[in-house]
Design a protein around this motif. Structure first.
Motif, short mmCIF file in Angstrom:
data_model
loop_
_atom_site.label_atom_id
_atom_site.label_comp_id
_atom_site.label_asym_id
_atom_site.label_seq_id
_atom_site.Cartn_x
_atom_site.Cartn_y
_atom_site.Cartn_z
N PRO A 322 -1.09 21.86 42.26
CA PRO A 322 -0.22 20.94 43.02
C PRO A 322 -0.84 19.56 43.23
O PRO A 322 -0.11 18.56 43.26
CB PRO A 322 -0.01 21.67 44.35
CG PRO A 322 -1.07 22.70 44.43
CD PRO A 322 -1.39 23.09 43.03
N VAL A 323 -2.16 19.49 43.34
CA VAL A 323 -2.80 18.17 43.49
C VAL A 323 -2.69 17.39 42.19
O VAL A 323 -2.46 16.18 42.19
CB VAL A 323 -4.27 18.34 43.92
CG1 VAL A 323 -4.99 16.99 43.84
CG2 VAL A 323 -4.35 18.87 45.35
N THR A 324 -2.81 18.08 41.04
CA THR A 324 -2.67 17.40 39.74
C THR A 324 -1.26 16.84 39.56
O THR A 324 -1.08 15.71 39.09
CB THR A 324 -2.99 18.39 38.60
OG1 THR A 324 -4.33 18.87 38.75
CG2 THR A 324 -2.85 17.72 37.25
N VAL A 325 -0.25 17.63 39.95
CA VAL A 325 1.13 17.17 39.86
C VAL A 325 1.35 15.97 40.78
O VAL A 325 2.02 14.98 40.41
CB VAL A 325 2.10 18.31 40.22
CG1 VAL A 325 3.53 17.80 40.32
CG2 VAL A 325 2.00 19.43 39.20
N LEU A 326 0.80 16.01 41.98
CA LEU A 326 0.95 14.91 42.92
C LEU A 326 0.32 13.64 42.37
O LEU A 326 0.89 12.54 42.48
CB LEU A 326 0.31 15.28 44.26
CG LEU A 326 0.32 14.20 45.34
CD1 LEU A 326 1.74 13.80 45.69
CD2 LEU A 326 -0.43 14.67 46.59
N ALA A 327 -0.85 13.74 41.76
CA ALA A 327 -1.52 12.57 41.20
C ALA A 327 -0.66 11.93 40.10
O ALA A 327 -0.60 10.70 39.98
CB ALA A 327 -2.89 12.95 40.66
N ALA A 328 0.01 12.77 39.29
CA ALA A 328 0.89 12.23 38.23
C ALA A 328 2.07 11.48 38.84
O ALA A 328 2.49 10.42 38.33
CB ALA A 328 1.38 13.36 37.34
N ASP A 329 2.64 11.98 39.94
CA ASP A 329 3.72 11.29 40.62
C ASP A 329 3.25 9.93 41.17
O ASP A 329 4.00 8.95 41.14
CB ASP A 329 4.26 12.14 41.76
CG ASP A 329 5.03 13.36 41.27
OD1 ASP A 329 5.58 13.30 40.15
OD2 ASP A 329 5.07 14.37 42.01
N LEU A 330 2.03 9.90 41.65
CA LEU A 330 1.49 8.65 42.16
C LEU A 330 1.36 7.61 41.05
O LEU A 330 1.60 6.42 41.26
CB LEU A 330 0.12 8.89 42.82
CG LEU A 330 0.12 9.77 44.09
CD1 LEU A 330 -1.31 10.02 44.55
CD2 LEU A 330 0.93 9.13 45.21
N ASP A 331 0.98 8.06 39.86
CA ASP A 331 0.88 7.14 38.71
C ASP A 331 2.23 6.52 38.38
O ASP A 331 2.33 5.32 38.11
CB ASP A 331 0.33 7.88 37.49
CG ASP A 331 -1.16 8.19 37.61
OD1 ASP A 331 -1.84 7.48 38.39
OD2 ASP A 331 -1.64 9.13 36.94
N ARG A 332 3.29 7.33 38.39
CA ARG A 332 4.62 6.82 38.07
C ARG A 332 5.09 5.83 39.15
O ARG A 332 5.70 4.79 38.84
CB ARG A 332 5.61 7.97 37.94
CG ARG A 332 5.41 8.78 36.65
CD ARG A 332 6.57 9.74 36.43
NE ARG A 332 6.52 10.85 37.38
CZ ARG A 332 5.84 11.98 37.15
NH1 ARG A 332 5.16 12.14 36.02
NH2 ARG A 332 5.86 12.96 38.03
N ALA A 333 4.80 6.15 40.39
CA ALA A 333 5.18 5.23 41.46
C ALA A 333 4.39 3.92 41.36
O ALA A 333 4.93 2.83 41.59
CB ALA A 333 4.94 5.89 42.82
N ARG A 334 3.11 4.02 40.99
CA ARG A 334 2.28 2.82 40.86
C ARG A 334 2.88 1.84 39.85
O ARG A 334 2.89 0.62 40.07
CB ARG A 334 0.86 3.22 40.44
CG ARG A 334 -0.08 2.03 40.27
CD ARG A 334 -1.33 2.44 39.55
NE ARG A 334 -1.03 3.01 38.24
CZ ARG A 334 -0.70 2.28 37.17
NH1 ARG A 334 -0.61 0.97 37.25
NH2 ARG A 334 -0.43 2.88 36.02
N ALA A 335 3.38 2.37 38.73
CA ALA A 335 3.94 1.49 37.70
C ALA A 335 5.14 0.71 38.24
O ALA A 335 5.31 -0.48 37.93
CB ALA A 335 4.34 2.33 36.49
N GLU A 336 5.99 1.35 39.05
CA GLU A 336 7.15 0.66 39.60
C GLU A 336 6.74 -0.41 40.61
O GLU A 336 7.32 -1.50 40.64
CB GLU A 336 8.11 1.67 40.24
CG GLU A 336 8.70 2.67 39.26
CD GLU A 336 9.48 1.99 38.14
OE1 GLU A 336 10.24 1.04 38.45
OE2 GLU A 336 9.32 2.39 36.97
N TRP A 337 5.77 -0.12 41.42
CA TRP A 337 5.32 -1.10 42.40
C TRP A 337 4.63 -2.29 41.72
O TRP A 337 4.71 -3.42 42.20
CB TRP A 337 4.39 -0.45 43.43
CG TRP A 337 5.14 0.37 44.43
CD1 TRP A 337 5.36 1.71 44.40
CD2 TRP A 337 5.79 -0.11 45.60
NE1 TRP A 337 6.11 2.11 45.47
CE2 TRP A 337 6.39 1.02 46.23
CE3 TRP A 337 5.95 -1.35 46.16
CZ2 TRP A 337 7.12 0.91 47.41
CZ3 TRP A 337 6.66 -1.47 47.34
CH2 TRP A 337 7.25 -0.35 47.95
N ALA A 338 3.97 -2.01 40.62
CA ALA A 338 3.35 -3.11 39.86
C ALA A 338 4.43 -4.04 39.31
O ALA A 338 4.26 -5.27 39.28
CB ALA A 338 2.49 -2.54 38.73
#
Length: 402
Positions: A322-338
């Protein structure tokens, strides 16, 4: 009396027997005996004949009252009585009585001046306020207490320490000292206390999901009068926002009560929290386009840091996936905020902002939290809760991670 001479060789030892013959006369008439051995002088012992004169009790009392300046009028009267008794009785203590009378006279003059100018009232108010502030400033981190009338706002008074396990009005989670110098003013002190206390709450209650929605931050600050007396302490506390409602149990959840994996997860989440809370004051992007773009850039960098921190920790078996999945979601969100940080106009900013916000759904953090034994129920709609990928919502109801 005289000491008899030792017996001569011809004289037997025993009690001295005076001769029937008249002893020889000295040059001035008294009998002259041969000089006996030398003796040490008498050491002074108890004797009613060498006891010094007593010290007058009124003299001592007068000096004490004069030094303490608590009852100057009475001290002056006692000093005059003592001087009269000393002359009549031959007692000691004239210097004490005179000193007490002089000090008491000075104290009496000062009290009269304070009464005439209103200084006495201010003095006693300062004493009472100092007592209140001294009692409150003695509160330490982790202590729970009851406030006078059960109110943490709009009132003073002395708080009473109580066990955190039962009901209580507040819980101290931090304290800090303000800088020395002149009193900066009530508004400045309150503003500093507000910023610092809100910034320190996560160090004590690291898991914001475990903090009830009706709990907020309060603080005790020094007054101008307390500042002049050297008080620089600000005390930060948790309290219930509902009047008359109490807290039950401690809100503390930090490294003293959490395990290493829980602390690592929450510290990673706080990287994002700090960035989110740096939002510009203007609510509308159109009112501060540059500020909102800079803010989006900070969130993008924080999401990258949070994901790196999660990947850098060795998680227990149940939490690894679950932590690995959460980290991947954070990466996708980071791209949008960038992308929002580079938006050409407000419409483009809102488009990327909305997408990035959806990727920070607080429910995405639930599986990892449940595996780590942390609180797994997201705080109710936008009550200022924080942590994780969207742990909670902002005060505007946007579902933004705070």
């Amino acid at each position: 009396m005289s000491i008899p001479p030792p017996p001569s060789p011809q004289q037997p030892h025993g009690p001295y027997q005076p001769s029937q013959q008249q002893p020889p006369q000295g040059p001035y008439g008294p009998p002259a005996y041969p000089q006996g051995p030398e003796y040490q002088p008498w050491a002074q012992g108890y004797s009613p004949y060498n006891r010094p004169a007593p010290v007058n009790g009124f003299a001592i009392t007068s000096l004490v009252l004069g030094v303490l300046c608590c009852l100057p009028g009475l001290g002056l009267v006692f000093g005059l009585i003592a001087l009269r008794q000393i002359r009549r009785r031959g007692e000691r203590g004239a210097g004490l009585a005179a000193g007490g009378a002089v000090l008491s006279g000075i104290g009496l003059a000062l009290w009269a001046l304070m009464l005439a100018t209103g200084g006495a009232s201010s003095f006693w108010e300062g004493v009472k306020e100092g007592a209140r502030e001294g009692a409150n400033s003695s509160m330490v981190k982790g202590e729970c207490f009851d406030a006078p009338g059960g109110r943490l706002s709009g009132g003073g008074g002395v708080v009473t320490g109580v066990p955190c396990s039962g009901e209580h009005d507040g819980e101290v989670f931090a304290s800090f000292r303000l800088r020395d110098g002149g009193y900066p003013g009530d508004e400045s002190v309150s503003r500093t206390a507000d910023e610092r206390c809100y910034g320190l709450r996560d160090t004590y209650a690291m898991d914001a999901w475990a903090v009830p929605d009706d709990v907020d931050v309060y603080y005790l600050t020094p007054t101008e009068r307390g500042w002049r007396a050297g008080d620089r302490e600000v005390t930060c506390v948790f309290g219930n926002v509902t009047e008359g409602a109490n807290l039950t149990g401690s809100l503390r959840n930090d490294a003293t009560v959490l395990d290493a994996d829980q602390v690592a997860y929450l510290r990673a989440a706080h990287i994002l929290n700090a960035a989110v809370e740096s939002a510009p004051e203007a609510d509308r992007v159109e009112d501060d386009m540059r500020g909102h773009k800079a803010w989006a850039g900070r969130i993008s960098a924080a999401l990258d840091g949070q994901a790196r921190s999660l990947r850098g920790h060795r998680w227990p078996g149940a939490a690894r996936e679950p932590v690995t999945v959460l980290a991947a979601d954070l990466d996708r969100a980071r791209a949008e905020w960038a992308k929002a940080a580079r938006a050409a106009d407000a419409d483009a900013f809102y488009r990327y902002y909305d997408t990035g916000l959806r990727l920070l759904d607080p429910r995405k953090g639930v599986p990892a939290r449940r595996a780590l034994g942390l609180e797994a129920t997201p705080p109710a709609g936008g009550g200022g809760a924080r942590d994780d990928a969207g742990d909670g919502g902002s005060d505007d109801g946007s579902g933004m991670a705070v």
